[in-house]
Design an enzyme around this catalytic site. Structure first.
Site, short mmCIF file in Angstrom:
data_model
loop_
_atom_site.label_atom_id
_atom_site.label_comp_id
_atom_site.label_asym_id
_atom_site.label_seq_id
_atom_site.Cartn_x
_atom_site.Cartn_y
_atom_site.Cartn_z
N SER A 70 -12.20 26.63 -27.72
CA SER A 70 -12.39 25.39 -28.46
C SER A 70 -11.30 25.30 -29.53
O SER A 70 -10.90 26.32 -30.09
CB SER A 70 -13.77 25.39 -29.11
OG SER A 70 -13.79 24.55 -30.25
N HIS A 79 -39.30 24.59 -11.61
CA HIS A 79 -39.39 23.79 -12.85
C HIS A 79 -38.56 24.42 -13.97
O HIS A 79 -38.87 24.23 -15.14
CB HIS A 79 -40.84 23.63 -13.34
CG HIS A 79 -41.80 23.23 -12.26
ND1 HIS A 79 -42.10 21.92 -11.98
CD2 HIS A 79 -42.51 23.98 -11.38
CE1 HIS A 79 -42.97 21.87 -10.98
NE2 HIS A 79 -43.22 23.11 -10.58
N GLU A 124 -17.97 22.84 -15.40
CA GLU A 124 -18.30 21.51 -15.95
C GLU A 124 -17.49 20.41 -15.26
O GLU A 124 -18.02 19.35 -14.92
CB GLU A 124 -18.03 21.49 -17.45
CG GLU A 124 -19.01 22.32 -18.24
CD GLU A 124 -18.66 22.34 -19.72
OE1 GLU A 124 -19.17 21.50 -20.46
OE2 GLU A 124 -17.85 23.20 -20.12
N GLN A 149 -7.48 -2.17 3.62
CA GLN A 149 -6.41 -1.36 3.03
C GLN A 149 -6.96 -0.53 1.87
O GLN A 149 -6.39 0.50 1.50
CB GLN A 149 -5.29 -2.30 2.56
CG GLN A 149 -4.12 -1.61 1.93
CD GLN A 149 -2.90 -2.53 1.81
OE1 GLN A 149 -2.25 -2.86 2.81
NE2 GLN A 149 -2.61 -2.98 0.60
N TYR A 185 -10.08 -6.69 11.97
CA TYR A 185 -9.40 -6.16 10.78
C TYR A 185 -9.37 -7.20 9.67
O TYR A 185 -9.18 -8.39 9.90
CB TYR A 185 -7.95 -5.75 11.12
CG TYR A 185 -7.18 -5.29 9.89
CD1 TYR A 185 -7.28 -3.98 9.44
CD2 TYR A 185 -6.40 -6.19 9.15
CE1 TYR A 185 -6.60 -3.56 8.30
CE2 TYR A 185 -5.72 -5.78 8.01
CZ TYR A 185 -5.82 -4.47 7.59
OH TYR A 185 -5.17 -4.06 6.46
N SER A 195 0.82 -1.21 0.00
CA SER A 195 0.00 0.00 0.00
C SER A 195 0.86 1.26 0.00
O SER A 195 0.33 2.37 -0.07
CB SER A 195 -0.95 0.01 1.20
OG SER A 195 -0.24 -0.17 2.41
N ASN A 210 -15.56 28.42 -23.07
CA ASN A 210 -16.26 27.35 -22.34
C ASN A 210 -16.10 27.44 -20.83
O ASN A 210 -15.01 27.76 -20.34
CB ASN A 210 -15.75 25.98 -22.81
CG ASN A 210 -16.15 25.70 -24.26
OD1 ASN A 210 -17.21 26.14 -24.70
ND2 ASN A 210 -15.30 25.00 -24.99
N LYS A 248 -15.92 30.08 -29.32
CA LYS A 248 -16.28 29.47 -28.03
C LYS A 248 -15.45 29.97 -26.85
O LYS A 248 -14.27 30.24 -26.96
CB LYS A 248 -16.10 27.94 -28.11
CG LYS A 248 -17.06 27.24 -29.04
CD LYS A 248 -18.52 27.33 -28.59
CE LYS A 248 -18.79 26.49 -27.36
NZ LYS A 248 -18.67 25.05 -27.65
N1 ARG Z 1 -1.32 -1.45 5.06
C1 ARG Z 1 -2.32 -1.96 5.93
C2 ARG Z 1 -3.64 -1.21 5.72
O1 ARG Z 1 -3.59 -0.21 5.15
C3 ARG Z 1 -1.90 -1.80 7.34
C4 ARG Z 1 -2.52 -2.79 8.28
C5 ARG Z 1 -1.99 -4.15 7.99
N2 ARG Z 1 -2.45 -5.11 8.94
C6 ARG Z 1 -2.34 -6.41 8.74
N3 ARG Z 1 -2.84 -7.18 9.66
N4 ARG Z 1 -1.82 -6.91 7.65
O2 ARG Z 1 -4.70 -1.67 6.10
#
Ligand code: ARG
Length: 476
Positions: free
Chosen positions: A280, A159, A293, A325, A320, A26, A288, A286
């Site tokens: 444009s 409306h 948008e 993650q 958990y 991560s 824009n 144009k």
């Molecule tokens: N990178 C993990 C997350 O964002 C951290 C927690 C990891 N915990 C575990 N038991 N592997 O959730």
């Protein structure tokens, strides 16, 4: 293959497959959490020392090492190892490189599960305050524009049809109050986020005599979460926050939609500056309204973040799970997107002029004072339904003859109903008289709108911290 040694490698006899390492990692998206991760670790390790769980000298050395590491990371003197699994491992790896084996004491009585929950709560609480500052800055711009248009009238719509004349001040302040609710919702989400998960361990608490109150206090949390399973498995705070951001984006999107509409040649009610519009590549004429948008489009993206989070959490057993993650990217994206849109919309509004003469032209012959004629008859004693009917017939006659209500003379009115005898036709059929007559609380009358402007000014001045550019005395 990854080169950084895994901090959990003890029971493994094979290296992690390179693809699987990447799949699990991560760090590419959670690295922005490092300042919170280090803050959390400093509070934790101080507590470990104070409670006699690790030697005080080690606790002090680790806290010092973490502080220096934060300073070095902030100025680029240190960098997170890119092959670390996540931000927690990355910080610990760097600390170990610097301090040697004593760094290994930091993770006593802690798990990455309570660690990551702490990191993201700290991140959310800080980010909410930063977003609120932007919300308030946009409110200040709306208020400044509103103050300049007390005498500008436009057709108020229902409306998307011309309904009754309203002051532009009144219309713009509507967005001010929407944003006030967004601000409030963010504070509310923040108050529930304000609880410490650390000390939950992996899920069941810890065998060490920790002091969670001390850590909560040190990190500025209002309280510690009372249930360790809840502490590591709860992501309500992220969902609530992204929900508040989604509603905020819905408001920005509605404002965008009106600006886009008002910017069309058919309306011509706004003139956006060349510095906030784009051309444009094929049509030379144009100009824009891309900012509006894109903001309208990005609302969908933040809704996606919210639905992603809700779906992520809906089937998860306690406590958990690695699924969680996946909470970070939508959460970060929602903040990044909302912050960007708030800043861009603020710049757009600051560079947009409202064209009072075009709005006045739109009010001519649009029958938006028909209700005023009916109300007049009611004041003369006619039941409202009969008044409605009489004025309806008058409108039909005008339509057939190609006239607007403001073209009617006193005699024309009397022909429709004797009760109009003595009425001031011009005042009754014109948009200004119509708007000025609506002095009910929250209405579009001059005095009512003045009251509302004062309420808006008071609202901003009471906020803490005050929005950028707003002194204690409020806007001029
Ligand atoms: N990178 C993990 C997350 O964002 C951290 C927690 C990891 N915990 C575990 N038991 N592997 O959730």
């Amino acid at each position: 293959m990854s080169s950084a040694p895994k901090l959990w490698a003890g029971r493994f006899s094979q290296e992690t497959d390179a693809l699987i390492h990447q799949f699990n990692a991560s760090l590419p998206f959670d690295q922005r959490l490092w300042p919170y991760d280090i803050r959390g670790s400093i509070a934790h390790v101080k507590m470990l020392g104070d409670c006699g769980i690790i030697p005080l000298s080690d606790s002090q050395a680790i806290a010092e090492g973490l502080k220096t590491l934060a300073e070095d990371l902030a100025v680029g003197r240190a960098a997170l190892p890119p092959d670390a699994e996540d931000v927690h491992m990355a910080v610990e790896t760097l600390l170990t490189q610097r301090l040697g084996p004593i760094a290994g004491r930091l993770h006593t009585a802690r798990s990455r599960n309570d660690q990551v929950a702490t990191d993201i709560r700290l991140y959310v609480m800080d980010s909410i305050v930063a977003t609120q500052e932007r919300v308030r800055a946009l409110q200040a711009t709306l208020l400044a524009q509103a103050q300049q248009h007390r005498d500008t009238l436009l057709p108020g719509m229902t409306h998307l049809q011309h309904a009754q004349p309203v002051r532009l001040t009144h219309h713009l302040l509507t967005y001010f109050w929407m944003l006030a609710r967004d601000d409030d919702r963010l504070s509310d989400a923040r108050s529930r986020c304000d609880a410490l998960p650390l000390g939950a361990g992996a899920l069941a608490g810890t065998t060490f005599p920790i002091n969670r109150q001390q850590v909560a206090e040190e990190l500025g949390f209002a309280r510690a979460i009372p249930n360790s399973l809840d502490a590591v498995s709860d992501r309500d705070f992220a969902i609530e926050t992204v929900s508040a951001l989604s509603i905020l984006m819905m408001h920005l999107s509605r404002l965008s939609e009106e600006l886009i509409l008002w910017n069309t040649p058919a309306f011509g009610w706004v003139e956006m500056g060349d510095n906030v519009t784009t051309g444009s590549s094929i049509m030379p004429q144009k100009k824009n309204p891309d900012v509006a948008e894109l903001t309208r489009g990005k609302a969908g993206r933040v809704y996606g973040d919210l639905v992603g989070l809700l779906t992520l959490m809906k089937g998860l057993p306690l406590a958990y799970n690695k699924d969680m993650q996946e909470d970070k990217e939508p959460l970060f994206d929602a903040f990044d997107t909302a912050d960007l849109c708030l800043a861009a919309m603020n710049t757009l509004l600051q560079n947009t002029a409202f064209r009072a003469e075009r709005m006045a032209a739109a009010l001519r012959g649009d029958f938006s004072t028909a209700t005023d004629l009916a109300d007049y008859l009611v004041r003369q004693g006619l039941p409202f339904r009969q008044a409605h009917e009489a004025v309806g017939r008058l409108v039909a006659r005008c339509l057939a003859s190609g006239h607007g209500l403001e073209d009617l003379t006193g005699d024309d009115l009397i022909a429709a109903s004797e009760l109009f005898a003595g009425a001031d036709a011009a005042a009754l059929t014109g948009p200004r008289g119509s708007a000025d007559a609506r002095e009910s609380e929250g209405g579009t009358g001059g005095a009512a709108v003045e009251t509302q402007l004062n309420q808006a000014r008071d609202h901003l001045a009471r906020l803490d911290p005050a929005p950028l550019g707003l002194g204690a005395g409020g806007l001029p």
